[in-house]
Design a protein around this motif. Structure first.
Motif, PDB file in Angstrom:
ATOM      1  N   THR A 104      42.612  32.108  38.795  1.00  0.00           N
ATOM      2  CA  THR A 104      43.378  32.733  39.877  1.00  0.00           C
ATOM      3  C   THR A 104      42.942  34.174  40.126  1.00  0.00           C
ATOM      4  O   THR A 104      43.261  34.759  41.152  1.00  0.00           O
ATOM      5  N   LEU A 105      42.243  34.765  39.159  1.00  0.00           N
ATOM      6  CA  LEU A 105      41.841  36.167  39.293  1.00  0.00           C
ATOM      7  C   LEU A 105      40.324  36.312  39.429  1.00  0.00           C
ATOM      8  O   LEU A 105      39.774  37.385  39.197  1.00  0.00           O
ATOM      9  N   VAL A 106      39.652  35.188  39.764  1.00  0.00           N
ATOM     10  CA  VAL A 106      38.211  35.254  40.026  1.00  0.00           C
ATOM     11  C   VAL A 106      38.019  35.115  41.532  1.00  0.00           C
ATOM     12  O   VAL A 106      38.316  34.067  42.093  1.00  0.00           O
ATOM     13  N   PRO A 107      37.567  36.172  42.214  1.00  0.00           N
ATOM     14  CA  PRO A 107      37.429  36.066  43.669  1.00  0.00           C
ATOM     15  C   PRO A 107      36.332  35.074  44.047  1.00  0.00           C
ATOM     16  O   PRO A 107      35.328  34.945  43.347  1.00  0.00           O
ATOM     17  N   ALA A 124      29.689  33.712  36.565  1.00  0.00           N
ATOM     18  CA  ALA A 124      31.118  33.634  36.300  1.00  0.00           C
ATOM     19  C   ALA A 124      31.437  32.411  35.446  1.00  0.00           C
ATOM     20  O   ALA A 124      30.814  31.362  35.584  1.00  0.00           O
ATOM     21  N   THR A 125      32.404  32.584  34.546  1.00  0.00           N
ATOM     22  CA  THR A 125      32.879  31.460  33.741  1.00  0.00           C
ATOM     23  C   THR A 125      34.362  31.703  33.437  1.00  0.00           C
ATOM     24  O   THR A 125      34.793  32.843  33.335  1.00  0.00           O
ATOM     25  N   THR A 126      35.123  30.608  33.327  1.00  0.00           N
ATOM     26  CA  THR A 126      36.522  30.806  32.947  1.00  0.00           C
ATOM     27  C   THR A 126      36.665  30.822  31.432  1.00  0.00           C
ATOM     28  O   THR A 126      37.750  31.064  30.909  1.00  0.00           O
ATOM     29  N   SER A 127      35.559  30.568  30.720  1.00  0.00           N
ATOM     30  CA  SER A 127      35.629  30.621  29.262  1.00  0.00           C
ATOM     31  C   SER A 127      35.169  31.987  28.772  1.00  0.00           C
ATOM     32  O   SER A 127      34.005  32.355  28.892  1.00  0.00           O
ATOM     33  N   VAL A 128      36.105  32.734  28.222  1.00  0.00           N
ATOM     34  CA  VAL A 128      35.764  34.075  27.747  1.00  0.00           C
ATOM     35  C   VAL A 128      34.777  33.983  26.590  1.00  0.00           C
ATOM     36  O   VAL A 128      33.919  34.839  26.417  1.00  0.00           O
ATOM     37  N   ASP A 129      34.860  32.893  25.810  1.00  0.00           N
ATOM     38  CA  ASP A 129      33.954  32.749  24.675  1.00  0.00           C
ATOM     39  C   ASP A 129      32.501  32.592  25.131  1.00  0.00           C
ATOM     40  O   ASP A 129      31.581  33.117  24.504  1.00  0.00           O
ATOM     41  N   VAL A 130      32.306  31.871  26.225  1.00  0.00           N
ATOM     42  CA  VAL A 130      30.953  31.728  26.777  1.00  0.00           C
ATOM     43  C   VAL A 130      30.452  33.081  27.273  1.00  0.00           C
ATOM     44  O   VAL A 130      29.309  33.479  27.029  1.00  0.00           O
ATOM     45  N   ALA A 131      31.328  33.797  27.936  1.00  0.00           N
ATOM     46  CA  ALA A 131      30.924  35.096  28.501  1.00  0.00           C
ATOM     47  C   ALA A 131      30.494  36.081  27.418  1.00  0.00           C
ATOM     48  O   ALA A 131      29.506  36.790  27.575  1.00  0.00           O
ATOM     49  N   ILE A 132      31.220  36.131  26.313  1.00  0.00           N
ATOM     50  CA  ILE A 132      30.906  37.157  25.317  1.00  0.00           C
ATOM     51  C   ILE A 132      29.925  36.676  24.254  1.00  0.00           C
ATOM     52  O   ILE A 132      29.533  37.449  23.391  1.00  0.00           O
ATOM     53  N   ASP A 133      29.505  35.411  24.348  1.00  0.00           N
ATOM     54  CA  ASP A 133      28.578  34.873  23.342  1.00  0.00           C
ATOM     55  C   ASP A 133      27.263  35.660  23.349  1.00  0.00           C
ATOM     56  O   ASP A 133      26.545  35.690  24.337  1.00  0.00           O
ATOM     57  N   GLY A 134      26.987  36.331  22.256  1.00  0.00           N
ATOM     58  CA  GLY A 134      25.743  37.099  22.148  1.00  0.00           C
ATOM     59  C   GLY A 134      25.692  38.345  23.014  1.00  0.00           C
ATOM     60  O   GLY A 134      24.619  38.884  23.284  1.00  0.00           O
ATOM     61  N   ARG A 157      49.062  45.771  41.498  1.00  0.00           N
ATOM     62  CA  ARG A 157      48.446  45.125  42.651  1.00  0.00           C
ATOM     63  C   ARG A 157      48.764  43.630  42.718  1.00  0.00           C
ATOM     64  O   ARG A 157      48.241  42.908  43.544  1.00  0.00           O
ATOM     65  N   MET A 158      49.584  43.150  41.792  1.00  0.00           N
ATOM     66  CA  MET A 158      49.833  41.713  41.744  1.00  0.00           C
ATOM     67  C   MET A 158      51.152  41.364  42.406  1.00  0.00           C
ATOM     68  O   MET A 158      52.208  41.748  41.936  1.00  0.00           O
ATOM     69  N   GLN A 159      51.032  40.628  43.522  1.00  0.00           N
ATOM     70  CA  GLN A 159      52.259  40.197  44.161  1.00  0.00           C
ATOM     71  C   GLN A 159      52.613  38.751  43.808  1.00  0.00           C
ATOM     72  O   GLN A 159      53.743  38.341  43.895  1.00  0.00           O
ATOM     73  N   GLY A 160      51.611  37.973  43.425  1.00  0.00           N
ATOM     74  CA  GLY A 160      51.862  36.575  43.101  1.00  0.00           C
ATOM     75  C   GLY A 160      51.935  36.335  41.611  1.00  0.00           C
ATOM     76  O   GLY A 160      51.839  37.263  40.821  1.00  0.00           O
ATOM     77  N   ALA A 161      52.091  35.087  41.222  1.00  0.00           N
ATOM     78  CA  ALA A 161      52.066  34.728  39.811  1.00  0.00           C
ATOM     79  C   ALA A 161      50.657  34.240  39.507  1.00  0.00           C
ATOM     80  O   ALA A 161      50.288  33.132  39.842  1.00  0.00           O
ATOM     81  N   PHE A 162      49.836  35.114  38.925  1.00  0.00           N
ATOM     82  CA  PHE A 162      48.443  34.769  38.686  1.00  0.00           C
ATOM     83  C   PHE A 162      48.239  34.060  37.352  1.00  0.00           C
ATOM     84  O   PHE A 162      47.299  33.345  37.162  1.00  0.00           O
ATOM     85  N   LEU A 218      39.434  40.151  37.577  1.00  0.00           N
ATOM     86  CA  LEU A 218      38.243  40.409  38.395  1.00  0.00           C
ATOM     87  C   LEU A 218      38.613  40.616  39.861  1.00  0.00           C
ATOM     88  O   LEU A 218      37.943  41.334  40.594  1.00  0.00           O
ATOM     89  N   LEU A 219      39.696  39.981  40.252  1.00  0.00           N
ATOM     90  CA  LEU A 219      40.074  39.989  41.671  1.00  0.00           C
ATOM     91  C   LEU A 219      40.428  41.384  42.179  1.00  0.00           C
ATOM     92  O   LEU A 219      39.983  41.807  43.231  1.00  0.00           O
ATOM     93  N   HIS A 220      41.243  42.104  41.414  1.00  0.00           N
ATOM     94  CA  HIS A 220      41.725  43.399  41.888  1.00  0.00           C
ATOM     95  C   HIS A 220      40.857  44.571  41.445  1.00  0.00           C
ATOM     96  O   HIS A 220      41.192  45.715  41.701  1.00  0.00           O
ATOM     97  N   SER A 221      39.744  44.264  40.755  1.00  0.00           N
ATOM     98  CA  SER A 221      39.069  45.354  40.050  1.00  0.00           C
ATOM     99  C   SER A 221      37.933  46.014  40.820  1.00  0.00           C
ATOM    100  O   SER A 221      36.900  45.416  41.084  1.00  0.00           O
ATOM    101  N   ARG A 222      38.141  47.288  41.157  1.00  0.00           N
ATOM    102  CA  ARG A 222      37.059  48.068  41.759  1.00  0.00           C
ATOM    103  C   ARG A 222      36.018  48.451  40.702  1.00  0.00           C
ATOM    104  O   ARG A 222      34.859  48.642  41.006  1.00  0.00           O
ATOM    105  N   VAL A 223      36.500  48.552  39.452  1.00  0.00           N
ATOM    106  CA  VAL A 223      35.575  48.878  38.364  1.00  0.00           C
ATOM    107  C   VAL A 223      34.554  47.748  38.202  1.00  0.00           C
ATOM    108  O   VAL A 223      33.361  47.979  38.015  1.00  0.00           O
ATOM    109  N   LEU A 224      35.028  46.511  38.312  1.00  0.00           N
ATOM    110  CA  LEU A 224      34.113  45.362  38.220  1.00  0.00           C
ATOM    111  C   LEU A 224      33.056  45.438  39.309  1.00  0.00           C
ATOM    112  O   LEU A 224      31.870  45.293  39.053  1.00  0.00           O
TER     113      LEU A 224
END
Lengths: 177, 308
Positions: free
Chosen positions: B189-192, B202-212, B225-230, B162-168
């Motif tokens: 680390t990738l949620v601005p 926003a949620t860090t649980s992908v299962d919650v996000a895609i539920d239904g 675009r990643m310079q660090g260890a995300f 999500l952090l680097h995404s212009r599409v988002l």
């Protein structure tokens, strides 16, 4: 404002044009109707019904939006672009006799655009033009093959066609604008 | 519509629907034997791409050609940029040759806004850094509407970097404007910070996000675009956030899977999902041409002279 044609008159005119089309074109198999948006489309569908009522033959019918072919699109940097609607020609126009249908014939520029658009779909055997009202003032060498009513007008007047499908009633009126 | 298309926030709800409806009509042009209309004859459009791109550049170029515009592509790899010319100088030089529109892809956020201030040409943002990619969001909305017949009230899950995404960013702005319920998920680390301000949950649980969910949109892990260890490893990322068939079972039965491309198979998306029956990824690409034709036509914006 005055009424040029009422519902009854429009209905009889349509039937008359349908007969003229059949008289001029032997071999209905080759015929197809293409209405120019907006009001040419219901007009073309009614002609298809009128032809079916006469000889039981179904003439395929399509609709054409000519906006992308207009000659005045990019002339001035004012105002929004005209809305484009769908063109639907669900048959091949190659080697068919196409009846191009519009409500009002005026400058002829719409028809010029429609001819260019049609040619991009193939090579018809012939294209004939059907209009409900010819109000004169042509700016291009274009002439209708079937005319519902010839109406002499001045440039300050406008001719409005109302059809039930698009406007809730059948009526042709002329008004000072 | 405004002079330029730099951000989805330049568009009203009505503008968005006008673009989507116009794209419906434009798509028909691509189905004709002669896939070309004379609408933008005499217009010159410069595609100025500072970042590699296959899909977007090709899509814009096909859209421009189908509308009969004269197009030219400037790929930075073969241009004076390599000799040290700045973006502003390059733009001013292009502008001196009087194009009508410039389609710009750039690695810096806001590059389009900079050109917009100095150029008379209309600017279309084809992706600026981590900021926005408005035509991608428009073609995504077009694809969703085609499948779901509406956008309001849909649950859309956007998963990945999500952090680097212009599409988002473009999608979040567009979908919330049209009334969709947008959920986002990715590694912390990738949620601005402040992502909720885009109107998403926003949620860090992908299962919650895609539920239904009605729509699941996967975002690419942008290694460039990643310079660090995300995240610890690609393998771990795939296990926690990658879209697999098992995971997808939580979404609605008629869910559609989207990806803006290019895909990293086995990183954010499993191959059998990418190629599976729910995937509309190649439809997105096909729709891109029609949507870009609509944007080009509407931005070329001009008259209302009656032609009776």
């Amino acid at each position: 404002m005055s009424v040029l044609m009422d519902a009854d008159r429009i209905g009889r005119t349509l039937t008359r044009i349908a007969h003229e089309i059949l008289e001029r074109n032997r071999g209905v198999d080759e015929l197809a109707l293409v209405g120019i948006r907006t009001r040419g489309v219901p007009f073309a569908k009614r002609l298809a019904r009128a032809i079916r009522d006469i000889n039981g033959h179904e003439v395929p019918t399509g609709s054409l939006d000519i906006t992308l072919y207009r000659d005045d699109l990019m002339r001035h940097a004012v105002g929004p672009q005209p809305v484009i609607r769908r063109t639907e020609i669900p048959f091949s126009i190659d080697d068919r006799r196409i009846l191009l249908v519009d409500d009002v014939l005026y400058t002829g520029r719409t028809i010029r655009a429609a001819l260019d658009a049609l040619i991009d779909f193939g090579r018809p055997k012939a294209i004939q033009l059907v209009v409900l009202v010819d109000r004169g003032h042509r700016e291009l060498p274009i002439k209708a093959d079937y005319v519902g009513k010839n109406v002499p007008t001045s440039l300050s007047q406008s001719v409005q066609v109302h059809l039930t499908e698009t406007d809730g009633r059948d009526e042709v009126e002329i008004r000072e604008s | 519509m405004k002079k330029d298309l730099l951000s989805i926030s330049d568009l009203t709800r009505e503008d968005i629907y006008l673009i989507l409806d116009t794209a419906e009509a434009m798509r028909e042009v691509g189905e004709r034997p002669i896939k070309k209309v004379p609408t933008l004859r005499g217009k010159t459009i410069v595609n100025l791409f500072y970042e590699p791109s296959t899909r977007t550049r090709t899509s814009f170029e096909i859209a421009e050609k189908r509308l009969s515009a004269d197009t030219l592509n400037i790929a930075v790899a073969t241009s004076s940029v390599l000799k040290g010319e700045t973006l502003v100088d390059t733009a001013l030089n292009i502008e001196a040759m009087a194009p009508d529109m410039i389609v710009l892809r750039h690695a810096s956020s806001g590059a389009g806004h900079l050109l917009s201030r100095i150029c008379k040409s209309r600017i279309i943002n084809a992706g600026d850094g981590m900021h926005e990619h408005p035509t991608q969001a428009l073609l995504d909305a077009f694809t969703i509407r085609e499948h779901k017949k509406r956008l309001d009230g849909l649950k859309v899950a956007i998963v990945g970097d999500l952090l680097h995404s212009r599409v988002l960013r473009s999608n979040a702005l567009l979908l919330t404007t049209l009334g969709a319920d947008v959920w986002v998920s990715g590694p912390a680390t990738l949620v601005p910070i402040g992502i909720e301000r885009l109107g998403v949950r926003a949620t860090t649980s992908v299962d919650v996000a895609i539920d239904g969910a009605d729509v699941v949109m996967m975002l690419r892990i942008q290694h460039e675009r990643m310079q660090g260890a995300f995240f610890p490893s690609v393998r771990e990322y795939f296990q926690t956030f990658g879209m697999t068939r098992e995971r997808l079972a939580r979404a609605k039965a008629d869910v559609i899977i989207m990806h803006p491309g290019p895909m990293n198979r086995g990183v954010e998306i499993a191959s059998d999902v990418a190629d599976g029956p729910y995937s509309v990824i190649l439809e997105q690409v096909a729709n891109g041409v029609a949507v870009r034709m609509a944007v080009l036509y509407l931005l070329a914006g001009e008259p209302e002279e009656a032609l009776n």
